[in-house]
Design a protein around this motif. Structure first.
Motif, PDB file in Angstrom:
ATOM      1  N   TYR A 169       2.777   5.816  -2.993  1.00  0.00           N
ATOM      2  CA  TYR A 169       3.055   7.223  -2.052  1.00  0.00           C
ATOM      3  C   TYR A 169       4.436   7.639  -1.805  1.00  0.00           C
ATOM      4  CZ  TYR A 169      -2.003   6.517  -0.948  1.00  0.00           C
ATOM      5  OH  TYR A 169      -3.261   7.191  -0.609  1.00  0.00           O
ATOM      6  N   LEU A 170       5.157   5.885  -1.391  1.00  0.00           N
ATOM      7  CA  LEU A 170       6.507   6.313  -1.349  1.00  0.00           C
ATOM      8  C   LEU A 170       6.945   6.540  -2.677  1.00  0.00           C
ATOM      9  CD1 LEU A 170       9.071   5.533  -0.148  1.00  0.00           C
ATOM     10  CD2 LEU A 170       9.177   3.201  -1.092  1.00  0.00           C
TER      11      LEU A 170
ATOM     12  N   SER B 109       0.900  -0.831  -0.536  1.00  0.00           N
ATOM     13  CA  SER B 109       0.219  -0.044   0.198  1.00  0.00           C
ATOM     14  C   SER B 109       0.223   1.338  -0.418  1.00  0.00           C
ATOM     15  CB  SER B 109      -0.723  -0.186   1.072  1.00  0.00           C
ATOM     16  OG  SER B 109      -1.382  -1.501   1.326  1.00  0.00           O
ATOM     17  N   MET B 110       2.207   1.219   0.686  1.00  0.00           N
ATOM     18  CA  MET B 110       2.916   2.355   0.732  1.00  0.00           C
ATOM     19  C   MET B 110       3.826   2.875  -0.686  1.00  0.00           C
ATOM     20  SD  MET B 110       5.552   2.058   3.909  1.00  0.00           S
ATOM     21  CE  MET B 110       4.805   1.425   5.537  1.00  0.00           C
TER      22      MET B 110
END
Lengths: 307, 305
Positions: free
Chosen positions: B285-286, B281-282
């Motif tokens: 965004y990363l 999920s990150m």
């Protein structure tokens, strides 16, 4: 005014035998602290952080994690919140401040969302269920589990932060940052180190929000990764902008309005969100400087009528 | 294993194209009209609900899809004329606040009309099954989604770069006074563009309907992902949205499928089960944080501005 709030609100609440009003007032005070800290970035620097929920979460988890290790000293909780949020902000700030405008909004969102998913994956700290607080912060003889004590501490902290933020806005640094909001290059050509000032304000704003988070954990007796998710950060922005970001008191007005509506409206109608949403649209279209601006605009109009 | 990888790549492609389609409407409105439209997710939801209702009334999938898109186009016109038009000259934060109010109102309208429980509807019959693709099976409807979005994307590119109205839109973005002095009705043009964005959002919402459930608030999560796509791609850039959409769609889908497996190689399965999905999920965004820090204008920023 501070003293009268401290005494008056609880008295009125107990008069009507409505302890939940103390909880509501405390909520308003705590989120006002966070919103005023956020307004240091939005109002003063013109930088909209969409990730302040992360600092709220850091402050809240500082309390709950220290509680599980048996530390119930409130000063330790607040110090931990301050130090951890300060380090996180000192690392994230310089990266995020390479951007501005919409890009800054999205970078800050990105870090907060990453922290949200990090806390979800850490089963030790409750994962996505969050953690219930084992106890509350003890500030010397004062137990923050005590509703009234928590309220007084929150209001005092709110008053202190409002005063400091007012002083800051009237300081040279405050003027410099507002000048840079209009035009960064011109401000820098005057010899002001805008970048350094912004980095400092970012850290201060993060730390104060984290302290609000520690109070928030004590109020809810519960901590959840959702504090770091975007709806929370969005609520904080909403409080600032709705109240009026031009003034230190704007966020307080915003918090009173938003949280009171959220707390009382569901009792009036199941579908309160419809008129509420329309009201927000209407406020934006008619009131240019937020609710506080609209309230202040009422005053001179009244005077004119008397003349 | 190969089959699994191909399936997941196709899933990622389909998700990425979906993100692209939602992001294009948003990026056109942001890049050309300089308006931040958080209510884009609500229009996506309206499209899904309108289509689901028409399907439930016994209409075929494709006529219902067209009906849903047209209905949302009309809603877009109304929103532009009543609210958005008056806010173009305001600060971005005023846009955010006003469209946030619209989101709340829309979610409640949906709850009043269709109830709080989600709806589901079926894909068209001829695409309900799986098809055989060189030795492995894949749901036909997902292939249909990939195909339809590619068509619409190509049509959009043609509209903006090759037609008169597209030329007016691009010129109006940079020099509104000159364009209106030349006799183009800029107000009508902006209304059309806003409603076009609404129609694109509705089209994506209607297509996703049979894959996920249609429910109040379905637009918000998608909105955030679409914002990530337009930031990574570069604001106002359709090509950027395409590349970023596919990149993030693949990263997210492949991350969810394979990260837990990879982590379990060197950690115990329990940890891998918890850390894998969170890490996946990150990913988007990363990626966004890295792109913004090193290339603040996005991967393929719009040119000519």
């Amino acid at each position: 005014m501070i003293l009268s709030t401290c005494v008056l609100v609880p008295t009125v609440c107990f008069w009507f035998d409505a302890p939940h009003l103390v909880t509501l007032a405390t909520r308003i005070a705590i989120l006002s602290i966070a919103a005023i800290s956020l307004n240091l970035l939005i109002g003063t620097c013109g930088l909209v952080s969409f990730g302040h929920g992360m600092y709220l979460a850091i402050g809240a988890y500082s309390v709950s994690i220290l509680q599980t290790t048996g530390v119930d000293n409130g000063f330790a909780h607040f110090s931990a919140a301050t130090v951890v949020a300060g380090i996180a902000a000192a690392l994230i700030g310089p990266l995020a401040l390479r951007t501005s405008g919409i890009a800054f909004i999205m970078v800050t969102l990105a870090f907060a969302q990453m922290f949200f998913y990090l806390m979800i994956s850490l089963r030790v700290f409750g994962g996505d269920d969050g953690m219930s607080l084992a106890g509350h912060s003890l500030l010397g003889p004062l137990d923050l589990g005590n509703r009234l004590g928590l309220f007084e501490v929150s209001v005092l902290l709110l008053a202190a932060i409002t005063a400091l933020s007012q002083l800051f806005n009237r300081s040279t640094a405050g003027y410099a940052l507002r000048a840079a909001r209009q035009n960064v290059r011109r401000a820098e050509s005057l010899g002001l180190d805008i970048h350094r000032l912004r980095r400092i304000v970012y850290v201060v704003s993060a730390v104060l929000t984290a302290d609000a988070g520690s109070l928030f954990a004590n109020l809810n007796s519960y901590v959840s990764p959702s504090y770091s998710a975007w709806p929370m950060s969005g609520d904080l922005i909403l409080i600032v902008v709705l109240g009026g970001m031009g003034s230190v008191f704007g966020p307080i007005v915003g918090a009173i309005f938003l949280l009171s509506v959220e707390s009382f409206a569901p009792g009036l109608s199941e579908h309160w969100m419809l008129p509420y949403g329309i009201a927000i649209v209407w406020i934006v279209m008619t009131a240019r400087h937020g609710l506080l601006g609209a309230l202040l605009a009422l005053r001179p109009a009244g005077k004119e009528r008397r003349q | 294993m190969t089959t699994l990888i191909i399936t997941q790549v196709l899933n990622g492609l389909q998700f990425g194209l979906m993100l692209f389609l939602i992001a294009t409407g948003l990026t056109l409105i942001l890049g050309i009209m300089d308006f931040v439209n958080l209510a884009h997710g609500s229009l996506y939801m309206m499209g899904a609900y309108a289509t689901a209702t028409l399907v439930a009334k016994g209409m075929g999938f494709f006529p219902a899809l067209l009906g849903g898109v047209l209905a949302t186009f009309a809603v877009g016109v109304v929103i532009e004329v009543v609210v958005v038009r008056k806010l173009y000259r305001r600060d971005h934060l005023d846009h955010v606040l006003a469209t946030f109010g619209i989101i709340l109102a829309f979610n409640e309208v949906v709850r009043i009309i269709w109830g709080p429980v989600g709806l589901t509807f079926d894909p068209p019959e001829q695409f309900a099954d799986s098809v055989d693709l060189l030795g492995f099976t894949y749901p036909a409807y997902r292939l249909l989604v990939i195909g339809m979005i590619s068509l619409v994307g190509a049509g959009l590119w043609w509209l903006v770069t090759r037609t008169r109205i597209g030329m007016q839109i691009r010129a109006g973005a940079t020099h509104p006074e000159i364009v209106s002095a030349l006799g183009v009705n800029i107000r009508a043009l902006k209304t059309t563009l806003f409603a076009l964005g609404a129609a694109l959002a509705a089209f994506s919402g209607a297509l996703i309907g049979p894959l996920r459930s249609v429910q109040p608030g379905m637009g918000e999560e998608v909105l955030i992902q679409a914002l990530v796509v337009i930031i990574v791609g570069g604001i106002g850039a359709i090509r950027g949205a395409l590349v970023a959409g596919i990149l993030l769609g693949l990263l997210d889908t492949l991350g969810r499928a394979f990260l837990p497996l990879m982590i379990s190689r060197f950690a115990n399965p329990e940890v891998a089960q918890a850390v894998g999905p969170a890490l996946a999920s990150m990913m988007i965004y990363l990626t966004m944080a890295l792109v913004l820090v090193f290339k603040p204008a996005g991967l393929l920023p719009a040119t000519g501005k």
